[in-house]
Design a protein around this motif. Sequence first.
Motif, PDB file in Angstrom:
ATOM      1  N   GLN A   1      -3.545   0.416  -3.478  1.00 33.64           N
ATOM      2  CA  GLN A   1      -2.882  -0.670  -3.820  1.00 33.64           C
ATOM      3  C   GLN A   1      -2.172  -0.981  -5.060  1.00 33.64           C
ATOM      4  O   GLN A   1      -2.721  -1.223  -6.282  1.00 33.64           O
ATOM      5  CB  GLN A   1      -3.903  -1.411  -3.501  1.00 33.64           C
ATOM      6  N   ILE A   2      -0.709  -1.554  -5.021  1.00 33.99           N
ATOM      7  CA  ILE A   2      -0.192  -1.386  -5.474  1.00 33.99           C
ATOM      8  C   ILE A   2       0.121  -2.541  -6.182  1.00 33.99           C
ATOM      9  O   ILE A   2       1.279  -3.731  -4.774  1.00 33.99           O
ATOM     10  CB  ILE A   2       1.334  -0.604  -5.585  1.00 33.99           C
ATOM     11  N   GLU A   3       0.304  -3.192  -6.654  1.00 36.45           N
ATOM     12  CA  GLU A   3       0.564  -4.844  -7.097  1.00 36.45           C
ATOM     13  C   GLU A   3       1.476  -4.882  -7.841  1.00 36.45           C
ATOM     14  O   GLU A   3       1.631  -4.631  -9.779  1.00 36.45           O
ATOM     15  CB  GLU A   3      -0.514  -5.408  -7.486  1.00 36.45           C
ATOM     16  N   ILE A   4       2.409  -5.376  -8.747  1.00 37.46           N
ATOM     17  CA  ILE A   4       3.660  -6.242  -9.227  1.00 37.46           C
ATOM     18  C   ILE A   4       3.414  -7.655  -9.394  1.00 37.46           C
ATOM     19  O   ILE A   4       3.643  -8.638  -8.457  1.00 37.46           O
ATOM     20  CB  ILE A   4       4.469  -5.817  -8.693  1.00 37.46           C
ATOM     21  N   SER A   5       3.249  -8.139 -10.289  1.00 38.11           N
ATOM     22  CA  SER A   5       2.682  -9.274 -11.099  1.00 38.11           C
ATOM     23  C   SER A   5       3.443 -10.127 -12.530  1.00 38.11           C
ATOM     24  O   SER A   5       4.240  -9.025 -13.086  1.00 38.11           O
ATOM     25  CB  SER A   5       1.402  -9.043 -11.588  1.00 38.11           C
ATOM     26  N   VAL A   6       4.742 -10.792 -12.181  1.00 38.88           N
ATOM     27  CA  VAL A   6       5.925 -10.953 -12.785  1.00 38.88           C
ATOM     28  C   VAL A   6       5.586 -12.628 -13.499  1.00 38.88           C
ATOM     29  O   VAL A   6       5.251 -14.103 -12.194  1.00 38.88           O
ATOM     30  CB  VAL A   6       6.736 -11.243 -12.655  1.00 38.88           C
ATOM     31  N   LEU A   7       5.674 -13.171 -14.429  1.00 32.13           N
ATOM     32  CA  LEU A   7       5.247 -14.588 -14.952  1.00 32.13           C
ATOM     33  C   LEU A   7       7.138 -14.667 -14.997  1.00 32.13           C
ATOM     34  O   LEU A   7       7.337 -14.710 -15.898  1.00 32.13           O
ATOM     35  CB  LEU A   7       4.615 -14.844 -16.310  1.00 32.13           C
ATOM     36  N   ALA A   8       7.089 -16.939 -14.602  1.00 33.85           N
ATOM     37  CA  ALA A   8       8.725 -17.018 -15.207  1.00 33.85           C
ATOM     38  C   ALA A   8       8.097 -17.407 -16.441  1.00 33.85           C
ATOM     39  O   ALA A   8       7.062 -17.547 -17.293  1.00 33.85           O
ATOM     40  CB  ALA A   8       8.681 -18.684 -14.160  1.00 33.85           C
ATOM     41  N   ASP A   9       8.951 -17.579 -17.422  1.00 41.07           N
ATOM     42  CA  ASP A   9       9.282 -17.503 -19.089  1.00 41.07           C
ATOM     43  C   ASP A   9      11.193 -18.390 -19.298  1.00 41.07           C
ATOM     44  O   ASP A   9      12.086 -18.366 -18.983  1.00 41.07           O
ATOM     45  CB  ASP A   9       9.227 -15.911 -19.502  1.00 41.07           C
ATOM     46  N   SER A  10      10.581 -19.330 -20.618  1.00 40.92           N
ATOM     47  CA  SER A  10      12.054 -19.665 -21.231  1.00 40.92           C
ATOM     48  C   SER A  10      12.379 -19.268 -22.617  1.00 40.92           C
ATOM     49  O   SER A  10      11.084 -19.725 -23.747  1.00 40.92           O
ATOM     50  CB  SER A  10      11.743 -21.237 -20.458  1.00 40.92           C
ATOM     51  N   LEU A  11      13.254 -19.330 -22.521  1.00 43.75           N
ATOM     52  CA  LEU A  11      13.057 -19.828 -24.301  1.00 43.75           C
ATOM     53  C   LEU A  11      13.928 -20.929 -24.490  1.00 43.75           C
ATOM     54  O   LEU A  11      13.638 -20.812 -26.184  1.00 43.75           O
ATOM     55  CB  LEU A  11      14.881 -18.653 -24.339  1.00 43.75           C
ATOM     56  N   ASN A  12      14.005 -21.499 -24.740  1.00 42.29           N
ATOM     57  CA  ASN A  12      14.468 -22.964 -24.336  1.00 42.29           C
ATOM     58  C   ASN A  12      13.472 -24.061 -24.623  1.00 42.29           C
ATOM     59  O   ASN A  12      13.994 -25.137 -24.583  1.00 42.29           O
ATOM     60  CB  ASN A  12      15.738 -23.508 -24.565  1.00 42.29           C
ATOM     61  N   ASN A  13      12.516 -23.366 -23.113  1.00 47.00           N
ATOM     62  CA  ASN A  13      11.376 -24.872 -23.115  1.00 47.00           C
ATOM     63  C   ASN A  13      11.984 -26.132 -22.809  1.00 47.00           C
ATOM     64  O   ASN A  13      11.501 -26.897 -22.565  1.00 47.00           O
ATOM     65  CB  ASN A  13      10.645 -25.721 -24.120  1.00 47.00           C
ATOM     66  N   ASP A  14      13.018 -25.098 -21.602  1.00 46.51           N
ATOM     67  CA  ASP A  14      13.639 -26.872 -20.827  1.00 46.51           C
ATOM     68  C   ASP A  14      13.140 -26.588 -19.252  1.00 46.51           C
ATOM     69  O   ASP A  14      12.645 -25.257 -18.266  1.00 46.51           O
ATOM     70  CB  ASP A  14      14.944 -27.409 -21.630  1.00 46.51           C
TER      71      ASP A  14
ATOM     72  N   GLU B   1       1.220  -1.121   0.066  1.00 42.33           N
ATOM     73  CA  GLU B   1      -0.063  -0.275   0.262  1.00 42.33           C
ATOM     74  C   GLU B   1       1.021   1.163  -0.151  1.00 42.33           C
ATOM     75  O   GLU B   1       2.396   1.240   0.613  1.00 42.33           O
ATOM     76  CB  GLU B   1      -1.125   0.001   1.372  1.00 42.33           C
ATOM     77  N   TRP B   2       0.696   2.225  -0.906  1.00 40.21           N
ATOM     78  CA  TRP B   2       1.310   3.479  -0.599  1.00 40.21           C
ATOM     79  C   TRP B   2       0.529   4.144   0.255  1.00 40.21           C
ATOM     80  O   TRP B   2      -0.819   4.618   0.140  1.00 40.21           O
ATOM     81  CB  TRP B   2       0.730   4.324  -2.278  1.00 40.21           C
ATOM     82  N   THR B   3       1.182   5.251   1.120  1.00 43.93           N
ATOM     83  CA  THR B   3       0.977   5.305   2.414  1.00 43.93           C
ATOM     84  C   THR B   3       0.859   7.424   2.436  1.00 43.93           C
ATOM     85  O   THR B   3       1.934   7.175   1.758  1.00 43.93           O
ATOM     86  CB  THR B   3       1.421   5.152   3.691  1.00 43.93           C
ATOM     87  N   ALA B   4       0.811   7.472   3.353  1.00 47.92           N
ATOM     88  CA  ALA B   4       0.933   9.288   3.234  1.00 47.92           C
ATOM     89  C   ALA B   4       2.255   8.739   3.746  1.00 47.92           C
ATOM     90  O   ALA B   4       2.553  10.572   3.814  1.00 47.92           O
ATOM     91  CB  ALA B   4      -0.369  10.234   4.552  1.00 47.92           C
ATOM     92  N   GLU B   5       2.742   8.804   4.470  1.00 47.23           N
ATOM     93  CA  GLU B   5       4.128   8.831   4.914  1.00 47.23           C
ATOM     94  C   GLU B   5       4.797   8.457   4.069  1.00 47.23           C
ATOM     95  O   GLU B   5       6.251   9.427   4.140  1.00 47.23           O
ATOM     96  CB  GLU B   5       4.474   7.546   6.328  1.00 47.23           C
ATOM     97  N   ASP B   6       4.766   7.651   2.686  1.00 45.91           N
ATOM     98  CA  ASP B   6       5.096   7.861   1.621  1.00 45.91           C
ATOM     99  C   ASP B   6       5.148   8.720   0.949  1.00 45.91           C
ATOM    100  O   ASP B   6       6.184   9.500   0.258  1.00 45.91           O
ATOM    101  CB  ASP B   6       4.633   6.682   0.632  1.00 45.91           C
TER     102      ASP B   6
ATOM    103  N   THR C   1       3.321  -7.178 -14.652  1.00 47.15           N
ATOM    104  CA  THR C   1       2.462  -5.834 -15.105  1.00 47.15           C
ATOM    105  C   THR C   1       2.651  -5.299 -13.813  1.00 47.15           C
ATOM    106  O   THR C   1       2.345  -5.635 -13.147  1.00 47.15           O
ATOM    107  CB  THR C   1       1.214  -6.967 -15.056  1.00 47.15           C
ATOM    108  N   PHE C   2       2.397  -3.424 -13.493  1.00 46.48           N
ATOM    109  CA  PHE C   2       2.610  -2.590 -12.671  1.00 46.48           C
ATOM    110  C   PHE C   2       0.513  -2.470 -13.414  1.00 46.48           C
ATOM    111  O   PHE C   2       0.047  -1.848 -13.994  1.00 46.48           O
ATOM    112  CB  PHE C   2       3.190  -1.740 -12.947  1.00 46.48           C
ATOM    113  N   SER C   3       0.471  -2.695 -11.534  1.00 47.70           N
ATOM    114  CA  SER C   3      -1.273  -2.240 -11.767  1.00 47.70           C
ATOM    115  C   SER C   3      -1.488  -1.461 -10.285  1.00 47.70           C
ATOM    116  O   SER C   3      -1.176  -1.623  -9.020  1.00 47.70           O
ATOM    117  CB  SER C   3      -1.968  -3.354 -11.149  1.00 47.70           C
ATOM    118  N   VAL C   4      -2.421   0.237 -10.382  1.00 47.17           N
ATOM    119  CA  VAL C   4      -2.764   0.459  -9.376  1.00 47.17           C
ATOM    120  C   VAL C   4      -4.041   0.306  -8.451  1.00 47.17           C
ATOM    121  O   VAL C   4      -4.532   0.344  -9.550  1.00 47.17           O
ATOM    122  CB  VAL C   4      -2.010   2.188  -8.729  1.00 47.17           C
TER     123      VAL C   4
END
Length: 435
Positions: A139-152, A52-57, A80-83
């Motif tokens: 309310q701040i959310e950062i969502s990240v997906l794992a990824d592979s370039l070689n499918n192993d 959470e972003w607060t008044a102190e921030d 992905t960055f969401s508010v």
Amino acid sequence: MVLIEAESDRVTRINYETTSANNIDTVASGGQAVQITNFNNPVGEPGILRFEWTAEDGAAGKYDISIAYFDEEDGNSPLTFSVNGQQVGTYVYNLNLPGITAFPENYVPLSGANSSGTLTAEANPNAIFKDVDLAPGDQIEISVLADSLNNDANFELGRLDAIEITPVPPLDLFWHNPVSGQVAVWALNDEGTSVERTAFITDQSEEVLVPENAGFEARGVVDLGDGNRSPLWRDTVTGGVDIWKMEGSEFQETIIIDPPADGPGSNLNWEIRGTGDVNSGGGEEIFWYNTSTGDIAVSEIDETGFGNVTFITDTNGDRLVISPDDDWQLLAAGDMDGDGDADAIWENMTTQQFAYWELDGTVFQNAVLIDAPAADGGWEFRGAYDANNDGTDDFFFRNSVSGQNGIWMIENDSVSDDNIVGITPVEDTNFSFYV
């Protein structure tokens, strides 16, 4: 600036675990980063960080977001960055720095080059998200997906170190070059004494934006009530008004307003002499002066066009008219008495003295002379704006001969020698600013 470490107690982590392996503790803030726990290919469960972003921030306003992370060569993880549940922007870990797990060699710091010399300061993408609106309670959310370039088994696990959130300085000065058409912006420090950031205004394709109509003249800046300052243009052929709608320093769209059939703005005798909020409504109005009749009017304006028009009157309701031949000429509008409403600013074209009309709405109350030296020697008044955030507007000047720029910091309707401040010169005198 607020630094939030991904492993800190204020962050809720979902499908993220902490790590300090492979010497990343030597580069990561706090000695740790986080990495996605459960993953698969092609689409797995995202790692999520929430806080959470607060008044102190910080207060409500616009902020730049920098993210320190590890950008490996075995994947291109999407972030992905969401508010408040609304997506603000996306970013992809696609620098592909050396290593198939987190190492100092693939660390992307919050700014500058990394310590391994595998990423230069020029190639560092931070700040990743700019001019993000934040307010206490968001309310701040950062969502990240794992990824592979070689499918192993080699996956980029969205490894993330820290988030830095920096307030964006307000845009104080807008520059226009009528020869090239370019428009630039300056953000000043809180004291108004130095330049914090400079940039050209660009369109959505990041090309430097120029007016399409060669007859357009810059006539100032207007806030339509959203807290953003947007350049205001006048068509010297048709009398029409254009506004470059901005969000922070980012151009959004052009708002075209045709001149009215009659009244202020209906012909070129009506000139835009300033903008200011006369009714504490949040949005600014346009101050008009008629160079034929001497009438002074204020018209409301929003994204749909002109609204109500009010003439400047005395306390008896009679219109105040100033002859075009008078030494005193209306130059601008600004809050000169600290009451939150705009006043009318005047200059004596013979003596180079300044004064203002204290207004209650659009009703004249009192004329106040500014105790200051004459603005002579090539110095031209370029607008009024509260440079040092003390609640009273200050005067900006440009020397069209030397290229120097300066500010009068006005206190108690006067300007002392200590309050005459020079700011960065711009020697190209084709450029002239407005505020």
